[in-house]
Design a protein around this motif. Structure first.
Motif, short mmCIF file in Angstrom:
data_model
loop_
_atom_site.label_atom_id
_atom_site.label_comp_id
_atom_site.label_asym_id
_atom_site.label_seq_id
_atom_site.Cartn_x
_atom_site.Cartn_y
_atom_site.Cartn_z
N ASN A 40 0.82 -1.22 0.00
CA ASN A 40 0.00 0.00 0.00
C ASN A 40 0.85 1.26 0.00
OD1 ASN A 40 -2.72 -0.77 -0.33
ND2 ASN A 40 -2.75 -1.57 1.76
N THR A 41 2.06 1.19 0.58
CA THR A 41 2.92 2.38 0.53
C THR A 41 3.74 2.40 -0.76
OG1 THR A 41 4.56 1.21 1.85
CG2 THR A 41 3.15 2.75 3.03
N GLY A 42 3.88 1.26 -1.42
CA GLY A 42 4.74 1.19 -2.61
C GLY A 42 3.97 1.15 -3.93
N ASP A 43 2.70 1.54 -3.93
CA ASP A 43 1.87 1.55 -5.14
C ASP A 43 1.80 0.18 -5.83
OD1 ASP A 43 0.10 2.63 -6.97
OD2 ASP A 43 1.71 3.22 -8.36
N ILE A 44 1.73 -0.86 -5.03
CA ILE A 44 1.46 -2.20 -5.56
C ILE A 44 0.04 -2.53 -5.13
CG2 ILE A 44 2.03 -4.68 -5.37
CD1 ILE A 44 4.32 -3.40 -6.71
N THR A 45 -0.81 -2.89 -6.07
CA THR A 45 -2.17 -3.26 -5.73
C THR A 45 -2.37 -4.76 -5.93
OG1 THR A 45 -2.83 -2.62 -7.97
CG2 THR A 45 -3.19 -1.00 -6.23
N GLY A 46 -3.47 -5.30 -5.43
CA GLY A 46 -3.73 -6.72 -5.62
C GLY A 46 -4.33 -7.37 -4.41
N LEU A 47 -4.06 -8.64 -4.29
CA LEU A 47 -4.74 -9.46 -3.28
C LEU A 47 -3.83 -10.60 -2.83
CD1 LEU A 47 -7.63 -10.16 -2.08
CD2 LEU A 47 -7.96 -11.54 -4.12
N LEU A 48 -3.84 -10.88 -1.53
CA LEU A 48 -3.12 -12.05 -1.01
C LEU A 48 -4.06 -12.80 -0.07
CD1 LEU A 48 -0.57 -13.78 -0.49
CD2 LEU A 48 0.15 -12.08 1.20
N LEU A 49 -4.35 -14.05 -0.42
CA LEU A 49 -5.22 -14.86 0.42
C LEU A 49 -4.47 -16.06 0.96
CD1 LEU A 49 -8.45 -15.14 -1.81
CD2 LEU A 49 -7.96 -13.45 -0.04
N PHE A 50 -4.81 -16.47 2.17
CA PHE A 50 -4.25 -17.69 2.75
C PHE A 50 -5.41 -18.56 3.17
CE2 PHE A 50 -3.12 -20.31 6.36
CZ PHE A 50 -2.00 -20.96 5.88
N SER A 51 -5.39 -19.82 2.78
CA SER A 51 -6.42 -20.74 3.22
C SER A 51 -5.88 -22.16 3.28
CB SER A 51 -7.60 -20.70 2.25
OG SER A 51 -8.57 -21.66 2.61
N GLU A 52 -6.06 -22.81 4.41
CA GLU A 52 -5.70 -24.21 4.57
C GLU A 52 -4.34 -24.57 3.98
OE1 GLU A 52 -8.92 -26.74 3.47
OE2 GLU A 52 -10.38 -25.48 4.50
#
Ligand SMILES: Cc1cc2nc3c(=O)[nH]c(=O)nc-3n(C[C@H](O)[C@H](O)[C@H](O)COP(=O)(O)O)c2cc1C
Length: 133
Positions: free
Chosen positions: A32-44
């Motif tokens: 968020n401070t480095g102008d990188i957008t997207g998504l990170l999910l963790f599951s099982e």
């Protein structure tokens, strides 16, 4: 033009909840401070990530992430220039039984995925389905 890389991976054996939280929190903070957008999910035991931003920065970040010993079996889903950013910030989530049934979150993920081309959209949908449903 922005650039995006997406992959799935397996967390190292016996990763603790605290270690996962640290990964999710630091990714969100740095991105968020480095102008990188997207998504990170963790599951099982698995991660699903999309990183989006200036091409050089995204490629370099992916190199760092690939070398991180806290996960293995990294399988790239797509790597491509994108005409319109799919995400407006960086989000990370620890997917649990509760989030599985959080329909607002699901709608939000789908809204982002709609920006991708049809083939990529399908690939991401399939992964999200495995992750969330
Ligand atoms: C699954 C996973 C996802 C990660 N995602 C990011 C990320 O999006 N942004 C980030 O800065 N670091 C992320 N990291 C951490 C990086 O691998 C690395 O530790 C971080 O960039 C600091 O690198 P440095 O010690 O070389 O500065 C992730 C690590 C893992 C295991």
């Amino acid at each position: 033009m922005r650039y995006a890389i997406s992959y799935v991976s397996s967390a190292k054996n016996n990763i603790s909840e605290k270690e996962v939280e640290e990964i999710l929190d630091s990714a969100e903070e740095y991105n968020n401070t480095g102008d990188i957008t997207g998504l990170l999910l963790f599951s099982e035991g698995n991660f699903f990530q999309v990183i989006e931003g200036e091409e050089k920065k995204v490629r370099e970040l992916f190199e760092d992430i690939k070398n991180d010993e806290r996960h293995t079996n990294i399988i790239k889903l797509f790597e491509k220039p994108i005409h319109k950013p799919a995400f407006d910030g960086y989000r990370s989530d620890y997917v649990t039984e509760n989030t599985k049934f959080n329909s607002a979150k699901l709608r939000d993920y789908h809204r982002h995925v709609e920006v991708l081309d049809t083939k990529t959209q399908q690939a991401v949908e399939n992964v999200l389905r495995a992750f969330i449903y």
